[in-house]
Design an enzyme around this catalytic site. Structure first.
Site, PDB file in Angstrom:
ATOM      1  N   HIS A 110     -24.643   2.131  37.773  1.00  0.00           N
ATOM      2  CA  HIS A 110     -23.897   1.570  36.644  1.00  0.00           C
ATOM      3  C   HIS A 110     -22.595   2.329  36.428  1.00  0.00           C
ATOM      4  O   HIS A 110     -22.556   3.557  36.458  1.00  0.00           O
ATOM      5  CB  HIS A 110     -24.727   1.534  35.362  1.00  0.00           C
ATOM      6  CG  HIS A 110     -25.361   2.828  34.978  1.00  0.00           C
ATOM      7  ND1 HIS A 110     -26.500   3.325  35.600  1.00  0.00           N
ATOM      8  CD2 HIS A 110     -25.029   3.738  34.023  1.00  0.00           C
ATOM      9  CE1 HIS A 110     -26.842   4.472  35.034  1.00  0.00           C
ATOM     10  NE2 HIS A 110     -25.969   4.753  34.085  1.00  0.00           N
ATOM     11  N   LEU A 111     -21.555   1.566  36.227  1.00  0.00           N
ATOM     12  CA  LEU A 111     -20.217   2.090  35.978  1.00  0.00           C
ATOM     13  C   LEU A 111     -19.958   2.101  34.477  1.00  0.00           C
ATOM     14  O   LEU A 111     -20.015   1.063  33.822  1.00  0.00           O
ATOM     15  CB  LEU A 111     -19.172   1.213  36.685  1.00  0.00           C
ATOM     16  CG  LEU A 111     -17.699   1.499  36.402  1.00  0.00           C
ATOM     17  CD1 LEU A 111     -17.319   2.899  36.859  1.00  0.00           C
ATOM     18  CD2 LEU A 111     -16.816   0.458  37.087  1.00  0.00           C
TER      19      LEU A 111
END
Length: 205
Positions: A110-111
């Site tokens: 996840h960014l």
């Protein structure tokens, strides 16, 4: 992202959908959590935001963490970065950073797309603060460039990650080193208010 109650120095948790670390996987399937999606990614709001705006860009492909990313994922990381930029453009009066945690505690790559006001009741601990303001936070553009140039992302040791998280508190805008989180949170309001005033003046010009 909600961090574990104690610092976990092990590898990211293996895929167990009923474990607390699978919370992001459930959010990806919850229409109330989804901000945007396409054939490659899903964007959700962080349930425990560490700033006024805090989004997560997750791939639909089952990639456990940044350390499972390979050269074949170059286009995916670029797409995630571009989606993140689109989110930032919605909030022209705020500054943002975009990146990955070096020791993620939740399943699925996840960014983080997070505003740098860091104004949130969920921002409580030194670990929270240092996870975004030290090299523990791997900036998206740097990660993509390293993958393109070297074919891999160089892993940071668990000990180095712990050292970053235990770094003495320091303001991300100046040299102040406050005694504790309450002092820091009061101090950063000064920078947030100054930034908002400057941006508002620029809009009027």
């Amino acid at each position: 992202m909600k961090r574990n109650r104690k610092l976990d120095t092990s590898e990211p948790a293996t895929s167990k959908r009923n474990h607390w670390t699978a919370g992001l996987l459930k959010s990806m399937e919850d229409p109330e959590c989804i901000i945007k999606k396409d054939d490659k990614i899903v964007v959700i709001k962080d349930k425990y935001p560490k700033a006024q705006f805090h989004y997560l860009v997750l791939p639909k492909e089952d990639i456990l963490s940044i350390w499972q990313v390979t050269r074949n994922h170059q286009d995916l990381l670029i797409h995630m970065h571009e989606v993140a930029h689109g989110l930032v453009e919605r909030h022209t009066s705020h500054e943002f950073i975009m990146g990955y945690h070096a020791m993620p505690s939740m399943q699925r790559l996840h960014l983080h797309v997070i505003s740098t006001d860091f104004r949130s009741p969920c921002l409580k601990t030194k670990y929270h603060w240092n996870s975004f303001t030290t090299p523990f936070f791997l900036h998206s553009s740097d990660v993509s460039r390293q993958l393109h140039e070297e074919g891999e992302i160089k892993k940071i040791s668990s000990q180095k990650c712990i050292d970053y998280l235990n770094t003495r508190l320091k303001c991300h805008k100046c040299t102040l080193q406050p005694k504790n989180m309450p002092d820091l949170k009061r101090h950063i309001l000064i920078h947030t208010d100054k930034t908002n005033k400057i941006l508002n003046v620029c809009k009027c010009i």
